[in-house]
Design a protein around this motif. Structure first.
Motif, short mmCIF file in Angstrom:
data_model
loop_
_atom_site.label_atom_id
_atom_site.label_comp_id
_atom_site.label_asym_id
_atom_site.label_seq_id
_atom_site.Cartn_x
_atom_site.Cartn_y
_atom_site.Cartn_z
N LYS A 1 -7.15 2.23 5.02
CA LYS A 1 -6.23 3.36 4.83
C LYS A 1 -6.08 3.77 3.37
O LYS A 1 -5.53 4.82 3.08
CB LYS A 1 -4.87 3.07 5.47
CG LYS A 1 -3.98 2.12 4.73
CD LYS A 1 -2.66 2.03 5.50
CE LYS A 1 -1.75 0.99 4.90
NZ LYS A 1 -0.59 0.76 5.74
N VAL B 1 6.26 -4.64 -0.80
CA VAL B 1 6.24 -4.33 0.64
C VAL B 1 7.66 -4.13 1.12
O VAL B 1 8.63 -4.40 0.41
CB VAL B 1 5.57 -5.46 1.47
CG1 VAL B 1 4.12 -5.63 1.07
CG2 VAL B 1 6.34 -6.77 1.33
N VAL C 1 15.02 1.56 -9.39
CA VAL C 1 14.66 2.93 -9.77
C VAL C 1 13.61 3.44 -8.79
O VAL C 1 12.85 2.65 -8.22
CB VAL C 1 14.12 2.98 -11.23
CG1 VAL C 1 12.74 2.32 -11.33
CG2 VAL C 1 14.06 4.40 -11.76
N GLY D 1 4.18 3.76 -1.66
CA GLY D 1 4.35 4.51 -2.90
C GLY D 1 4.55 3.63 -4.11
O GLY D 1 4.01 3.91 -5.19
N VAL D 2 5.33 2.57 -3.97
CA VAL D 2 5.60 1.70 -5.12
C VAL D 2 4.32 0.97 -5.54
O VAL D 2 3.99 0.90 -6.73
CB VAL D 2 6.72 0.69 -4.78
CG1 VAL D 2 6.91 -0.32 -5.90
CG2 VAL D 2 8.03 1.42 -4.49
N GLN E 1 10.21 5.26 -7.40
CA GLN E 1 8.82 5.09 -7.86
C GLN E 1 8.40 6.16 -8.87
O GLN E 1 7.63 5.87 -9.79
CB GLN E 1 7.87 5.10 -6.65
CG GLN E 1 7.89 6.40 -5.90
CD GLN E 1 7.22 6.32 -4.54
OE1 GLN E 1 7.45 5.43 -3.74
NE2 GLN E 1 6.36 7.28 -4.29
N SER F 1 0.83 -1.21 0.00
CA SER F 1 0.00 0.00 0.00
C SER F 1 0.86 1.25 0.00
O SER F 1 0.34 2.35 0.17
CB SER F 1 -0.88 0.01 1.25
OG SER F 1 -0.05 0.08 2.40
N GLU G 1 6.70 -12.45 5.39
CA GLU G 1 5.47 -12.37 6.20
C GLU G 1 4.26 -11.99 5.32
O GLU G 1 3.18 -12.58 5.44
CB GLU G 1 5.70 -11.27 7.24
CG GLU G 1 4.97 -11.42 8.54
CD GLU G 1 5.36 -10.28 9.50
OE1 GLU G 1 4.44 -9.64 10.02
OE2 GLU G 1 6.57 -10.03 9.68
N THR H 1 -3.44 -5.11 1.38
CA THR H 1 -2.86 -4.48 2.55
C THR H 1 -3.48 -5.10 3.80
O THR H 1 -4.56 -5.68 3.73
CB THR H 1 -3.13 -2.95 2.51
OG1 THR H 1 -2.88 -2.38 3.79
CG2 THR H 1 -4.57 -2.63 2.12
N ARG H 2 -2.80 -4.92 4.97
CA ARG H 2 -3.41 -5.41 6.22
C ARG H 2 -4.60 -4.54 6.61
O ARG H 2 -5.49 -5.01 7.30
CB ARG H 2 -2.36 -5.39 7.36
CG ARG H 2 -1.26 -6.42 7.20
CD ARG H 2 -0.12 -6.14 8.15
NE ARG H 2 0.47 -4.82 7.87
CZ ARG H 2 1.40 -4.23 8.61
NH1 ARG H 2 1.87 -4.85 9.68
NH2 ARG H 2 1.88 -3.05 8.29
#
Ligand code: NAP
Length: 213
Positions: free
Chosen positions: A35, A65, A134, A10-11, A136, A8, A72, A30-31
């Protein structure tokens, strides 16, 4: 293509927007999906779910991540949801210790890489290292004075690398296939090199290019 993006940050958001721009279906994982509520409203083409939902949704997976929690996050995504699928691995094994004179610290050695560790743990997935060298801001159709930059990739599955090469074509990159998963030992540290001008001189607008004879 249906793309499940694990992450979740920037990349993840940049690549999600890039895949949507090029006509693909995207779900971010995402967890805490809540958000991404505001981001979702601004990007109606992209769905949001849990890591497992995004991995189940994707015919192809993007891993975006924090390097130290990559394993994980993949466990949360569920090994059966990854089996047989290409995993575009954008992660870098950046350690928590601060950089030294602009040189990031890694938690891997030169005889090891994060992608090899992940490939061993999730043996049925087809990992391809890509997008890690590179920033984002330049990942999608970068416009640089020197022309198309080069994305270095590696992985054990030829069909997976072919598919990633097609994505890179869409995203405005030349592809340099460096071979099997062990090449990630060389490609992951390109992140260290790429970040030095940024961390020492606040210059972040560059990318690598391989020049052939
Ligand atoms: N930033 C760049 O320009 C850039 C460029 C190339 C490569 N990379 C690499 O790309 C990856 C993503 O970078 P980023 O800057 O976008 O984001 P990041 O801040 O490195 O990572 C954010 C993601 O990590 C996940 N995460 C954190 N702790 C977790 C845990 N305990 N379990 C599961 N997931 C956890 C978060 O999940 P939740 O959504 O659940 O919070 C979030 O999706 C990194 O490996 C980075 O080195 C970054």
């Amino acid at each position: 293509m249906k793309v499940g993006i694990l992450g979740s940050g920037g990349v993840a958001k940049t690549l999600a927007a890039g895949f949507v721009k090029h006509g693909h279906d995207v779900m971010l994982g995402t967890r805490t999906p809540a958000k991404l509520a505001d981001w979702s409203k601004q990007h109606p083409g992209a769905r949001v779910g849990s890591f497992a939902e995004a991995a189940a949704f994707g015919e192809t997976i993007v891993l975006a991540v924090k390097g130290g929690v990559a394993s994980e996050a993949l466990r949360a995504a569920g090994a059966p949801n990854l089996a047989g699928k290409t995993v575009m691995d954008a992660t870098n094994p950046i350690a928590d210790a601060p950089p030294v004179n602009g040189v990031l610290k890694f938690f891997t050695s030169l005889d090891d890489s994060l992608m090899e560790r992940l490939q061993r743990e999730f043996a049925a997935a087809r990992f391809v290292k890509v997008f890690n060298s590179v920033g984002q801001a330049l990942m999608i159709n970068p416009q640089l004075k020197g022309g198309k930059p080069t994305m270095f990739i590696c992985g054990n599955d030829e069909a997976a690398k072919k598919m990633v090469t097609a994505v890179l074509d869409q995203f405005g990159w030349e592809t340099a296939d460096m071979g099997r998963a062990e090449a990630a030992r060389a490609i992951e540290p390109l992140c260290m090199l790429w970040c030095i001008p940024g961390l020492t001189r606040n210059q972040w607008s560059h990318a690598f290019k391989l020049i052939q004879a």
